[in-house]
Design a protein around this motif. Structure first.
Motif, PDB file in Angstrom:
ATOM      1  N   ARG A   1       0.822  -1.041   0.085  1.00 49.14           N
ATOM      2  CA  ARG A   1      -0.061  -0.048   0.093  1.00 49.14           C
ATOM      3  C   ARG A   1       1.020   1.087   0.107  1.00 49.14           C
ATOM      4  NH1 ARG A   1      -5.373  -0.949  -1.380  1.00 49.14           N
ATOM      5  NH2 ARG A   1      -6.221  -2.519  -0.221  1.00 49.14           N
ATOM      6  N   GLY A   2       0.429   2.337  -0.443  1.00 51.61           N
ATOM      7  CA  GLY A   2       0.951   3.537  -0.604  1.00 51.61           C
ATOM      8  C   GLY A   2       0.582   4.514   0.742  1.00 51.61           C
ATOM      9  N   THR A   3       1.147   5.626   1.037  1.00 50.06           N
ATOM     10  CA  THR A   3       1.482   6.237   2.377  1.00 50.06           C
ATOM     11  C   THR A   3      -0.051   6.585   2.823  1.00 50.06           C
ATOM     12  OG1 THR A   3       3.432   7.562   1.822  1.00 50.06           O
ATOM     13  CG2 THR A   3       1.917   8.285   3.335  1.00 50.06           C
ATOM     14  N   ALA A   4      -0.951   6.859   1.972  1.00 48.03           N
ATOM     15  CA  ALA A   4      -2.524   7.175   2.488  1.00 48.03           C
ATOM     16  C   ALA A   4      -2.937   5.880   2.726  1.00 48.03           C
ATOM     17  CB  ALA A   4      -3.241   7.934   1.402  1.00 48.03           C
ATOM     18  N   ASP A   5      -2.865   4.977   2.120  1.00 50.03           N
ATOM     19  CA  ASP A   5      -3.893   3.632   2.389  1.00 50.03           C
ATOM     20  C   ASP A   5      -2.943   2.739   3.698  1.00 50.03           C
ATOM     21  OD1 ASP A   5      -5.569   2.806   0.344  1.00 50.03           O
ATOM     22  OD2 ASP A   5      -4.232   3.263  -0.997  1.00 50.03           O
ATOM     23  N   ARG A   6      -1.660   3.172   3.926  1.00 46.31           N
ATOM     24  CA  ARG A   6      -0.835   2.813   4.902  1.00 46.31           C
ATOM     25  C   ARG A   6      -1.465   3.416   6.330  1.00 46.31           C
ATOM     26  NH1 ARG A   6       5.388   2.861   4.058  1.00 46.31           N
ATOM     27  NH2 ARG A   6       4.857   4.176   2.190  1.00 46.31           N
ATOM     28  N   ALA A   7      -2.001   4.818   6.212  1.00 46.91           N
ATOM     29  CA  ALA A   7      -2.417   5.470   6.987  1.00 46.91           C
ATOM     30  C   ALA A   7      -3.856   4.937   7.589  1.00 46.91           C
ATOM     31  CB  ALA A   7      -2.608   7.082   6.789  1.00 46.91           C
ATOM     32  N   ILE A   8      -4.751   4.581   6.677  1.00 50.56           N
ATOM     33  CA  ILE A   8      -5.803   3.904   7.182  1.00 50.56           C
ATOM     34  C   ILE A   8      -5.536   2.478   7.672  1.00 50.56           C
ATOM     35  CG2 ILE A   8      -8.028   2.944   6.153  1.00 50.56           C
ATOM     36  CD1 ILE A   8      -7.781   5.960   6.315  1.00 50.56           C
ATOM     37  N   GLY A   9      -4.573   1.885   6.944  1.00 49.45           N
ATOM     38  CA  GLY A   9      -4.111   0.528   7.805  1.00 49.45           C
ATOM     39  C   GLY A   9      -3.842   0.695   9.243  1.00 49.45           C
TER      40      GLY A   9
ATOM     41  N   SER B   1      -5.628  11.377  15.726  1.00 45.30           N
ATOM     42  CA  SER B   1      -6.138  11.806  14.442  1.00 45.30           C
ATOM     43  C   SER B   1      -5.332  12.882  13.782  1.00 45.30           C
ATOM     44  CB  SER B   1      -7.609  12.545  14.891  1.00 45.30           C
ATOM     45  OG  SER B   1      -8.456  11.506  15.132  1.00 45.30           O
ATOM     46  N   PRO B   2      -4.702  13.797  14.244  1.00 38.18           N
ATOM     47  CA  PRO B   2      -4.032  14.877  13.418  1.00 38.18           C
ATOM     48  C   PRO B   2      -2.810  13.971  12.822  1.00 38.18           C
ATOM     49  CG  PRO B   2      -4.273  15.729  15.641  1.00 38.18           C
ATOM     50  CD  PRO B   2      -4.580  14.366  15.618  1.00 38.18           C
ATOM     51  N   VAL B   3      -2.290  13.113  13.362  1.00 42.52           N
ATOM     52  CA  VAL B   3      -1.241  12.416  12.709  1.00 42.52           C
ATOM     53  C   VAL B   3      -1.702  11.525  11.654  1.00 42.52           C
ATOM     54  CG1 VAL B   3       0.434  10.435  12.937  1.00 42.52           C
ATOM     55  CG2 VAL B   3       0.269  12.149  14.834  1.00 42.52           C
ATOM     56  N   ILE B   4      -2.714  10.848  11.848  1.00 37.60           N
ATOM     57  CA  ILE B   4      -3.348  10.031  10.602  1.00 37.60           C
ATOM     58  C   ILE B   4      -3.773  10.866   9.492  1.00 37.60           C
ATOM     59  CG2 ILE B   4      -5.364   8.490  10.103  1.00 37.60           C
ATOM     60  CD1 ILE B   4      -3.368   7.075  11.937  1.00 37.60           C
TER      61      ILE B   4
ATOM     62  N   ASN C   1     -14.856   5.844  11.833  1.00 39.46           N
ATOM     63  CA  ASN C   1     -13.866   6.792  11.498  1.00 39.46           C
ATOM     64  C   ASN C   1     -13.056   6.598  10.261  1.00 39.46           C
ATOM     65  OD1 ASN C   1     -14.996   7.381  14.071  1.00 39.46           O
ATOM     66  ND2 ASN C   1     -13.866   9.070  14.044  1.00 39.46           N
ATOM     67  N   ALA C   2     -12.507   5.215  10.436  1.00 38.67           N
ATOM     68  CA  ALA C   2     -11.295   4.637   9.532  1.00 38.67           C
ATOM     69  C   ALA C   2     -12.083   4.554   8.084  1.00 38.67           C
ATOM     70  CB  ALA C   2     -10.692   3.400  10.088  1.00 38.67           C
ATOM     71  N   PHE C   3     -13.167   4.012   7.972  1.00 34.42           N
ATOM     72  CA  PHE C   3     -13.988   3.993   6.715  1.00 34.42           C
ATOM     73  C   PHE C   3     -14.455   5.342   6.335  1.00 34.42           C
ATOM     74  CE2 PHE C   3     -18.319   4.221   4.928  1.00 34.42           C
ATOM     75  CZ  PHE C   3     -18.055   3.400   3.828  1.00 34.42           C
ATOM     76  N   ILE C   4     -14.822   6.352   6.994  1.00 39.69           N
ATOM     77  CA  ILE C   4     -15.213   7.680   6.511  1.00 39.69           C
ATOM     78  C   ILE C   4     -13.872   8.518   6.057  1.00 39.69           C
ATOM     79  CG2 ILE C   4     -16.001   9.837   7.184  1.00 39.69           C
ATOM     80  CD1 ILE C   4     -18.167   7.847   7.088  1.00 39.69           C
ATOM     81  N   TYR C   5     -12.808   8.226   6.733  1.00 44.12           N
ATOM     82  CA  TYR C   5     -11.507   8.815   6.338  1.00 44.12           C
ATOM     83  C   TYR C   5     -11.095   8.480   5.084  1.00 44.12           C
ATOM     84  CZ  TYR C   5     -10.780  11.017  10.841  1.00 44.12           C
ATOM     85  OH  TYR C   5     -11.110  11.971  12.112  1.00 44.12           O
ATOM     86  N   ALA C   6     -11.027   7.116   4.640  1.00 44.23           N
ATOM     87  CA  ALA C   6     -10.854   6.410   3.465  1.00 44.23           C
ATOM     88  C   ALA C   6     -11.561   6.758   2.290  1.00 44.23           C
ATOM     89  CB  ALA C   6     -10.943   4.955   3.495  1.00 44.23           C
ATOM     90  N   GLN C   7     -12.947   6.758   2.759  1.00 43.35           N
ATOM     91  CA  GLN C   7     -13.961   7.275   1.590  1.00 43.35           C
ATOM     92  C   GLN C   7     -13.732   8.718   1.188  1.00 43.35           C
ATOM     93  OE1 GLN C   7     -17.994   8.413   2.656  1.00 43.35           O
ATOM     94  NE2 GLN C   7     -18.757   6.796   1.445  1.00 43.35           N
ATOM     95  N   GLN C   8     -13.398   9.647   2.287  1.00 38.27           N
ATOM     96  CA  GLN C   8     -13.391  11.102   1.985  1.00 38.27           C
ATOM     97  C   GLN C   8     -12.148  11.392   1.183  1.00 38.27           C
ATOM     98  OE1 GLN C   8     -16.012  13.075   1.924  1.00 38.27           O
ATOM     99  NE2 GLN C   8     -16.762  11.385   2.415  1.00 38.27           N
ATOM    100  N   TYR C   9     -10.859  10.390   1.343  1.00 35.99           N
ATOM    101  CA  TYR C   9      -9.596  10.492   0.693  1.00 35.99           C
ATOM    102  C   TYR C   9      -9.708   9.925  -0.660  1.00 35.99           C
ATOM    103  CZ  TYR C   9      -7.405  13.652   3.914  1.00 35.99           C
ATOM    104  OH  TYR C   9      -7.271  14.653   5.101  1.00 35.99           O
TER     105      TYR C   9
END
Length: 331
Positions: free
Chosen positions: A92-100, A139-142, A289-297
């Protein structure tokens, strides 16, 4: 028996609202864009209102204690492991790793943690500290990782990335609402009743709407060959998807509470009731929240969605085991 009944009572609204979302999605009642629209509403409107209300009314020094050290240790370890696993094991890339990372260590502290704590522990004061910790520190780090990974184009210079990082609090409603809440709390301000009540009403819509959105997403069909998803390589073999979710769920429901137990027990020697609170809250499932963040990004939402559902199922067992093994001193 009473403990199991309390857990079932706490979990019931999650399953009911998610099932309603699924049924609404199957019926097509809200149209094809319902999931995207409701997700934007949660991320940009309802969730910021809820976070502002909670943070502005809290005492910011409440989470500086030994119990939070134990909880934070488990969170930091599994978030780091989730980030590494998403990259090294699943490419996974950086953004997907953040969701992971988030699916591995961000607990469902509000709509599930509070009722579980009230029923099993007798009060929810420690859950309030966890909410502050996650909102103000995790949250700010993610979100910074999400922004750096999903918001910049390949080849962007360091100056562009740095500028996006500096302006992220202004562009991100979650962080902006949290910072405003911190300012109001630190200055000891009291909002006018009409404004405070409006924020309360709006924030109360965040959790149920997020669960409805999660249910809507369960109707997603596999991408067709030649679709945009396939072209972007977001569709993965089913075995890989299952493995990715299994790793996140294992980290969330097993490694995180066991780490909290090891740190809070042998290392910090927390009293029994505090240790139970730390382990119980660490064993809570992944927040939606993890799902919502992934969706919005604009990321692949399936790992987060499936991890939320699977960890919620598994955590019913781990929460019961933690309560049984450590005992309860609730009245």
């Amino acid at each position: 028996m009473a403990g199991m009944h309390a857990l079932l009572s706490a979990f019931a609204p999650i399953w009911i609202l998610t099932a309603i979302g699924y049924a609404v999605g199957r019926s097509g009642l809200l149209g094809a864009q319902a999931e995207a629209v409701l997700g934007r509403f949660v991320f940009h409107v309802a969730m910021p209102a809820a976070l502002f209300t909670m943070v502005s009314g809290a005492r910011l020094n409440t989470f500086a204690n030994s119990s939070m050290v134990a909880f934070a240790a488990g969170t930091a370890l599994v978030c780091g492991l989730g980030f590494l696993a998403a990259g090294r094991l699943f490419g996974r890339g950086t953004a997907d790793r953040a969701i992971g990372s988030m699916t591995s260590g961000y607990v469902n502290s509000a709509n599930l943690g509070i009722p579980v704590a009230v029923q099993v522990l007798g009060d929810a004061s420690f859950v309030a500290q966890i909410i502050l910790f996650q909102v103000l520190l995790v949250s700010p780090v993610i979100l910074a990782l999400l922004d750096s990974g999903a918001g910049t184009k390949p080849g962007s210079g360091k100056a562009v990335v740095f500028r996006r990082m500096l302006t992220m609090p202004v562009r991100n409603p979650i962080i902006m609402a949290s910072l405003l809440g911190v300012a109001v709390s630190a200055l000891g301000l009291r909002l006018p009743h009409a404004l405070a009540h409006s924020c309360d009403l709006l924030g109360a819509a965040a959790v149920p709407t997020a669960l409805i959105t999660l249910g809507l997403s369960l109707n997603a069909r596999p991408a067709a060959p030649g679709s945009a998803e396939v072209a972007q390589n977001t569709v993965r073999p089913e075995r890989t998807e299952r493995a990715e979710v299994a790793v996140a769920v294992a980290l969330k429901t097993l490694v995180q509470p066991l780490t909290a137990l090891a740190v809070g027990g042998p290392l910090l020697h927390l009293p029994e009731h505090q240790l139970l609170a730390v382990v119980l809250c660490s064993a809570l499932p992944t927040a939606q929240n993890a799902f919502i963040y992934a969706q919005q990004y604009g990321l692949d939402t399936r790992p987060a969605r499936n991890a939320v559902v699977a960890s919620t199922v598994v955590s019913m067992g781990t929460l019961s085991l933690a309560t049984w093994a450590l005992g309860t001193t609730a009245p």
